[in-house]
Design an enzyme around this catalytic site. Structure first.
Site, PDB file in Angstrom:
ATOM      1  N   ILE A  62       0.839  -1.199   0.000  1.00 44.33           N
ATOM      2  CA  ILE A  62       0.000   0.000   0.000  1.00 44.33           C
ATOM      3  C   ILE A  62       0.872   1.247   0.000  1.00 44.33           C
ATOM      4  O   ILE A  62       0.629   2.204  -0.733  1.00 44.33           O
ATOM      5  CB  ILE A  62      -0.945   0.007   1.218  1.00 44.33           C
ATOM      6  CG1 ILE A  62      -1.816  -1.241   1.173  1.00 44.33           C
ATOM      7  CG2 ILE A  62      -1.810   1.252   1.216  1.00 44.33           C
ATOM      8  CD1 ILE A  62      -2.671  -1.424   2.395  1.00 44.33           C
ATOM      9  N   THR A  82       0.551   0.296   7.750  1.00 47.57           N
ATOM     10  CA  THR A  82       1.041  -0.993   8.244  1.00 47.57           C
ATOM     11  C   THR A  82      -0.139  -1.807   8.734  1.00 47.57           C
ATOM     12  O   THR A  82      -1.283  -1.364   8.687  1.00 47.57           O
ATOM     13  CB  THR A  82       1.962  -0.799   9.466  1.00 47.57           C
ATOM     14  OG1 THR A  82       1.155  -0.408  10.589  1.00 47.57           O
ATOM     15  CG2 THR A  82       2.997   0.277   9.215  1.00 47.57           C
ATOM     16  N   VAL A  89     -12.165  -0.402   6.157  1.00 45.83           N
ATOM     17  CA  VAL A  89     -13.327  -1.232   5.838  1.00 45.83           C
ATOM     18  C   VAL A  89     -13.642  -1.042   4.360  1.00 45.83           C
ATOM     19  O   VAL A  89     -13.853   0.089   3.913  1.00 45.83           O
ATOM     20  CB  VAL A  89     -14.564  -0.820   6.663  1.00 45.83           C
ATOM     21  CG1 VAL A  89     -15.723  -1.769   6.373  1.00 45.83           C
ATOM     22  CG2 VAL A  89     -14.244  -0.799   8.145  1.00 45.83           C
ATOM     23  N   ALA A 110     -11.760  -1.236   1.787  1.00 49.70           N
ATOM     24  CA  ALA A 110     -10.663  -0.601   1.031  1.00 49.70           C
ATOM     25  C   ALA A 110     -11.111   0.715   0.390  1.00 49.70           C
ATOM     26  O   ALA A 110     -11.421   1.667   1.090  1.00 49.70           O
ATOM     27  CB  ALA A 110     -10.090  -1.563   0.009  1.00 49.70           C
ATOM     28  N   GLU A 144      -4.515 -13.837   4.318  1.00 50.20           N
ATOM     29  CA  GLU A 144      -3.372 -13.404   5.125  1.00 50.20           C
ATOM     30  C   GLU A 144      -2.301 -14.492   5.011  1.00 50.20           C
ATOM     31  O   GLU A 144      -2.628 -15.653   4.729  1.00 50.20           O
ATOM     32  CB  GLU A 144      -3.787 -13.273   6.594  1.00 50.20           C
ATOM     33  CG  GLU A 144      -4.790 -12.160   6.873  1.00 50.20           C
ATOM     34  CD  GLU A 144      -4.232 -10.786   6.572  1.00 50.20           C
ATOM     35  OE1 GLU A 144      -3.053 -10.535   6.896  1.00 50.20           O
ATOM     36  OE2 GLU A 144      -4.958  -9.968   5.982  1.00 50.20           O
ATOM     37  N   LYS A 188     -13.322  -5.080  11.239  1.00 48.67           N
ATOM     38  CA  LYS A 188     -14.069  -4.187  10.342  1.00 48.67           C
ATOM     39  C   LYS A 188     -15.441  -3.865  10.919  1.00 48.67           C
ATOM     40  O   LYS A 188     -15.904  -2.726  10.840  1.00 48.67           O
ATOM     41  CB  LYS A 188     -14.212  -4.840   8.971  1.00 48.67           C
ATOM     42  CG  LYS A 188     -12.884  -4.877   8.223  1.00 48.67           C
ATOM     43  CD  LYS A 188     -13.025  -5.671   6.947  1.00 48.67           C
ATOM     44  CE  LYS A 188     -11.708  -5.678   6.192  1.00 48.67           C
ATOM     45  NZ  LYS A 188     -11.672  -6.721   5.156  1.00 48.67           N
TER      46      LYS A 188
END
Ligand code: ADP
Ligand code: ASP
Ligand code: MG
Length: 817
Positions: free
Chosen positions: A470, A548, A602, A604, A660, A675
């Site tokens: 990101i 992060t 939440v 993106a 993940e 979220k």
């Protein structure tokens, strides 16, 4: 002493000779000396006087040696003093050998040898020099002698004068100059030598018996105007490392402006309030009708300069913002009339003073540097005096003639009014307004107030924490949009950090090849040590982008806010922390009035935050939100059916980077719970981890084993998942992992994360694998919900979401100003 020169000669001196002064920073190394020699050649007249300070930090070095010797006398160890003296000798002799050659070099080295012989004798105790000023005088002596010799070597007529040979004063905390005799001494020395440039030592003078005296730290500015007034010169030029007097200290404040003119009152007030740009006594000897003081840059002679003089009818305006970080208050009982009177008569005037009659108190504010003098003065007067010393204050002041009528006055008042203000007052001649604050000052505050006062484009420093997917994508986006972003504010990236290293530069990072530059320039750091430093970055506003997924960063949010940073998070950890931590973050955020945006945590890049805020701001009430909040879960279940093994899907998701790194993070629903918490809190609901009913897909016995083992044992999930699928199919349904919360009639919140059976034709059962969906019911959307769906992950959309937060921050900050 008698005057040995004619009136005509004196007249000629007054008309032709000007004074120039070079401070220590203008003489720091050989390169500086050559530059000064060039200025003296090109910008000084043939008979001008040049006053110099000690080279670089020589005065500080001498003080350190004296201290080290005293310490040696206590401990018997003179090692430190010897090292320091050796260094000083090396520095001074180094200047000589670098700048001079041949006979000139030999001669000065011999003189220097003799001086240092004396120093070493003194250190060894073979020679007593108990007068500190005598030791301090060497600094100026060396620089004057060296500059004069350098000019000689360059073929100019030059000589040097030890000011102690003519500048006579009586000893006092501030030596009292005997003007007549000093004038005669100086004129006798220079008037017969038209065509010679004399280099004069600043800072030092002598009592009538030949004992050295000093004029106070940074006293060479004062020496220059003294010398100028003794010969009745028309101009004294003070050459500095700054191009004149600016609207604030350029070392602390960005985008300062140089002031073309300053009135005597203004300059005097500025110096009195402790600005390092000019020594407070500089103006004392000046004939204000005749003399002009020019302050200009020895580094960039072509730059603008400031002329200080008699300027009639200047418009009222705030000109210089000046600050002192350490101020002490002396509180005196108003009934102690004798002490009050003594304060009134004291030569050292306070920054400001005031009475608080209801408590019978008078207050006198002084710069910390004067605290020692004041304490001594008080105890010498009366050891049982009623004054109480209160440390821990700071000062901000705005200087300018007729300040109260100026446009900037009310801005200043308002700005300091928002701080912990102890007292605001005008100085008696209305040339400054002074604020005493009960808080620490930092450069961020100075910058903010400065830009408010002088209407500059505001600036935002950006700290990027996290340089993964990101971070990289956002930096690329930022580079593309930079021009547009900078239309709103002067935005600069001041640091890029990963968990161990940082590349920090308050001037703003050059982002071409930033990865490569990061590898080269980044240094290890400790976040907890960095944060308290950040307020010194010279920007009006600062923002930290938390890109992060790190708990340690989230735990420092209160500290970021308390040190003045706004935050934009892609990291969910803070927004989803447990209730007490979350409340702490919010409390500090509000207390320090910082902004916090986290729209990408939440969905993106999906415009969920816009929809929810807009509805709420328009009067709607959100009743419930449900849906599939996780791209991983969406992908797993949209691909799951009776033909495939769930374990194979999990493996594939991991291999394709859709889960993940440890898929248990997803299967345990942690990510979804976070979220859900963030969304619920965003619309003002109180919700904590324990309030959520969670149906994890991860059996407990697999939760704590190593990842490798877990991946091997994945098939243990398969039977259960197939049963689930078959069970759902009985009624034509399919299983989906849903999250939901709803406000109940009694205003409590019911929240759940777990498997639900969905009719096969339902939109929730027919997403593109990976798609997120949020189904929102409100007062206005009761029959048919508002639905927002689309990709809920991906570096580009997330970077876009971060940028959207930054845009919001910029427009919010612009509104604030
Ligand atoms: P010198 O070399 O003459 O001893 P100093 O370093 O003592 O010079 O003083 C000059 C410094 O004063 C500048 O470098 C600057 O950082 C500081 N300063 C503080 N306030 C101002 C101001 N308003 N304008 C210009 N300089 C300022
Ligand atoms: N050298 C002296 C000091 O450092 C005087 C001066 O620089 O003006 O204080
Ligand atoms: Mg100085």
């Amino acid at each position: 002493m008698k005057l040995a020169v004619s009136d005509a000669q004196i007249e000629a001196v007054a008309e032709q000779v000007q004074v120039h002064k070079f401070g220590g920073s203008s003489l720091a190394d050989a390169y500086c000396y050559r530059r000064v020699a060039r200025i003296v050649t090109e910008y000084a007249g043939a008979s001008d006087l040049v006053v110099v300070s000690a080279a670089g930090d020589t005065t500080n070095r001498i003080l350190a040696i004296i201290d080290a010797k005293h310490e040696g006398e206590q401990t018997g160890d003179f090692g430190m003093a010897e090292v320091l003296l050796k260094q000083l000798e090396k520095y001074q002799k180094g200047l000589i050998t670098e700048l001079l050659s041949g006979d000139h070099q030999q001669r000065l080295l011999a003189l220097s040898d003799a001086d240092f012989c004396r120093w070493w004798d003194w250190l060894a105790g073979n020679e007593v020099i108990d007068n500190r000023p005598e030791l301090l005088s060497y600094g100026e002596l060396w620089s004057a002698r060296l500059l004069a010799t350098l000019l000689l070597q360059q073929g100019m007529q030059a000589d040097f004068i030890d000011a102690r040979s003519f500048l006579i004063a009586d000893d006092a905390p501030e030596p009292l100059i005997r003007t007549d005799i000093s004038r005669i001494g100086l004129l006798n020395r220079i008037a017969p030598h038209a065509g010679t440039r004399f280099i004069v030592t600043g800072f030092i003078c002598s009592d009538p018996d030949g004992r050295s005296l000093i004029l106070g730290r940074n006293g060479s500015d004062y020496s220059a105007t003294l010398v100028g007034s003794l010969i009745d010169a028309k101009q004294v030029t003070i050459w500095k490392d700054v191009a004149g007097v600016y609207s604030a200290d350029p070392r602390k404040v960005e985008r300062v402006v140089s002031l073309p003119i300053l009135d005597w009152h203004e300059a005097e007030e500025l110096a009195r309030l402790g600005s390092p740009v000019l020594h407070p006594r500089t103006f004392q000897p000046v004939d204000r009708e005749r003399m002009v003081i020019a302050v200009r840059s020895s580094l960039k002679v072509e730059n603008q300069q400031t002329r200080i003089g008699q300027y009639e009818d200047v418009e009222p305006s705030g000109k210089v913002l000046t600050a002192l970080t350490e101020v002490v208050l002396f509180r005196v009982d108003l009934r102690d009339a004798k002490l009050i009177d003594a304060f009134e008569e004291l030569e050292l005037t306070p920054l400001i003073s005031w009475n608080e009659v209801e408590h019978h108190h008078a207050y006198y504010a002084y710069h910390q540097n004067h605290a020692e003098f004041m304490t001594r003065w008080l105890s010498e007067r009366d050891s049982k005096h009623s004054a109480v010393q209160l440390p821990g204050y700071s000062m901000l002041a705005l200087v300018g003639n007729r300040i109260q009528e100026s446009e900037q006055y009310s801005v200043f008042k308002q700005e300091v009014g928002e701080q912990a203000l102890r007292r605001l007052a005008l100085v008696p001649d209305n040339s400054a307004v002074v604020a005493i604050l009960e808080q620490k000052l930092d450069n961020r505050l100075l910058n903010r107030i400065h830009s408010q006062l002088f209407n500059h484009r505001r600036s935002l420093g950006v700290l990027v924490v996290g340089r993964g997917n990101i971070g990289s994508a956002w930096l690329a986006l930022y580079r593309r949009l930079r021009e547009r972003i900078n239309e709103q504010m002067d935005v600069r990236i001041i640091g890029i950090l990963n968990s161990t290293d940082m590349w920090l530069d308050y001037n703003g990072l050059e982002l071409n090849d930033w990865q490569e530059q990061f590898e080269r320039l980044a240094r290890p750091y400790e976040m907890s040590q960095l944060i308290p430093e950040l307020p010194n970055a010279p920007y009006d506003e600062l923002v930290m982008l938390d890109l992060t997924d790190a708990m340690p960063v989230a735990q420092l949010y209160p500290s970021f806010f308390a040190n003045g940073l706004h935050i934009i998070s892609a990291n969910k950890r803070a927004g989803a922390s447990n209730e007490s931590q979350y409340n702490e973050i919010r409390t500090i955020q509000q207390e320090y009035q910082r902004e916090w945006y986290y729209n990408t945590t939440v969905g993106a890049g999906l415009p969920l935050n816009y929809a929810l805020n807009d509805l709420r701001n328009s009067g709607d009430t959100i009743r419930s939100i449900s849906g599939i909040f996780s791209g991983t879960m969406s992908w797993l279940f949209e691909n799951f059916n009776s033909q495939v093994k769930f374990s194979d899907l999990v493996r594939e998701a991991k291999a394709r980077g859709l889960s993940e790194p440890d898929p248990r993070e997803d299967l345990s629903c942690q990510d979804i719970i976070r979220k859900l918490l963030i969304l619920a809190r965003e619309i003002g609901l109180r919700l904590d981890w324990k309030d959520i009913d969670v149906d994890s897909l991860l059996p407990e016995h697999l939760a704590d084993i190593p990842l490798d083992e877990f991946m091997q044992r994945l098939p243990e999930l398969d039977d259960g998942m197939q049963d689930l699928y078959q069970d759902a199919q009985k009624n034509g349904n399919v299983p989906r992992l849903l999250a939901s919360f709803a406000v109940q009639d009694d205003d409590t919140v019911r929240a759940r994360v777990g498997i639900e059976y969905i009719p096969e034709g339902d939109m929730l059962a027919n997403l593109i694998p990976g798609e997120n969906i949020f189904v929102i019911y409100t007062d206005w959307y009761q029959e048919m919900p508002l639905v927002i769906s689309g990709p809920g992950a991906g570096k580009e959309v997330t970077a876009g979401g971060v940028q959207s937060d930054l845009n919001q921050l910029l427009s919010r900050l612009n509104k604030r100003s």
